[in-house]
Every structure is written in structure tokens, then in C-alpha cells.
Design a protein around this motif. Structure first.
Motif, short mmCIF file in Angstrom:
data_model
loop_
_atom_site.label_atom_id
_atom_site.label_comp_id
_atom_site.label_asym_id
_atom_site.label_seq_id
_atom_site.Cartn_x
_atom_site.Cartn_y
_atom_site.Cartn_z
N GLU A 45 -16.44 0.64 -0.59
CA GLU A 45 -16.44 -0.79 -0.91
C GLU A 45 -17.60 -1.16 -1.83
O GLU A 45 -17.42 -1.93 -2.76
CB GLU A 45 -16.49 -1.61 0.38
N ALA A 59 -7.39 -9.13 -1.80
CA ALA A 59 -7.34 -8.72 -0.40
C ALA A 59 -6.23 -7.70 -0.18
O ALA A 59 -6.40 -6.73 0.56
CB ALA A 59 -7.15 -9.94 0.50
N ALA A 60 -5.11 -7.88 -0.84
CA ALA A 60 -3.99 -6.94 -0.71
C ALA A 60 -4.36 -5.57 -1.28
O ALA A 60 -4.01 -4.53 -0.69
CB ALA A 60 -2.76 -7.49 -1.40
N ARG A 110 -7.42 -4.33 -1.51
CA ARG A 110 -8.38 -3.71 -0.59
C ARG A 110 -7.67 -3.15 0.64
O ARG A 110 -8.00 -2.08 1.10
CB ARG A 110 -9.44 -4.73 -0.18
N GLU A 111 -6.70 -3.89 1.15
CA GLU A 111 -5.94 -3.41 2.31
C GLU A 111 -5.19 -2.13 1.96
O GLU A 111 -5.13 -1.20 2.76
CB GLU A 111 -4.97 -4.48 2.81
N TRP A 115 -16.37 4.59 4.12
CA TRP A 115 -15.61 3.42 3.66
C TRP A 115 -16.55 2.33 3.15
O TRP A 115 -16.28 1.69 2.14
CB TRP A 115 -14.71 2.87 4.75
N LEU A 139 -7.67 0.68 1.79
CA LEU A 139 -8.09 1.03 3.15
C LEU A 139 -7.02 1.86 3.84
O LEU A 139 -7.32 2.86 4.50
CB LEU A 139 -8.40 -0.23 3.96
N LYS A 140 -5.75 1.47 3.67
CA LYS A 140 -4.66 2.24 4.28
C LYS A 140 -4.62 3.66 3.72
O LYS A 140 -4.46 4.62 4.47
CB LYS A 140 -3.33 1.54 4.06
#
Length: 96
Positions: free
Chosen positions: A58, A70-71, A73-74, A54, A77-78
Motif C-alpha cells: 500500500e 476502493a474497488a 485496492r480491494e 501488504w 488485496l484479493k
């Protein structure tokens, strides 16, 4: 680079919640989730590799100049976590 001291003893986890069942801890004081302690170590290795993967993901986003919110990236990540744990979820659905 950090060198390992062969005389240093691992004191186990620094944090044991009071409500954690005592039977999940092995004789060394570390949580043990599988009957075979080797399997616990194997899972730890896989999780460490996933963490490193991960971080590389990034870094790649930054190098490619992707301006992710940020949304975003989230969400990425999910998706990553879902891919990592997909085999466990598939196995779990077979057991029901």
C-alpha cells in the motif's frame, strides 16, 4: 519502542466465542490448530509477515502516485491474499 516485561503473563485471547469447540484451545488458552504448537507459532509468524508485506504494498502504491479506487485496492488485496494462500489451496485440492 515498547519493551517486553518478562514478568508480564500472556492471558490468552480476549475473545472466545461461546460456540467455539473447547478442544481447539491449548493448555495456555490460545487456539491450537496443529498438533505441534511450534507449527501454530510458525503460521502466526508467516501471517504477521504477510500483513507487513501488504502494508508495504500500500505504501508503494502511494509513493508511486497510483490513484487506486476502493474497488482497485480491494482487487489488489484479493490477488495478494490469493497468492499468499495458493499453496494451501493447492494442498487442499490434492486431498480431495
Amino acid at each position: 519502542m515498547e519493551t517486553m516485561n518478562p514478568e508480564a503473563k500472556d492471558v490468552g485471547p480476549a475473545f472466545k466465542p461461546d460456540d467455539t469447540p473447547k478442544e481447539i484451545y491449548g493448555p495456555d488458552g490460545k487456539p491450537q490448530f496443529f498438533d505441534d504448537p511450534g507449527m501454530d507459532r510458525y503460521v502466526a509468524v508467516v501471517m504477521n509477515m504477510a500483513q507487513e508485506m501488504w502494508v508495504q504494498e500500500e505504501r508503494l502504491m502511494v509513493l508511486e502516485g497510483l490513484e487506486a479506487s476502493a474497488a482497485d485496492r480491494e482487487a489488489k488485496l484479493k490477488e495478494f491474499i490469493d497468492r499468499i494462500f495458493a499453496p494451501l489451496r493447492e494442498q487442499g485440492s490434492d486431498d480431495t
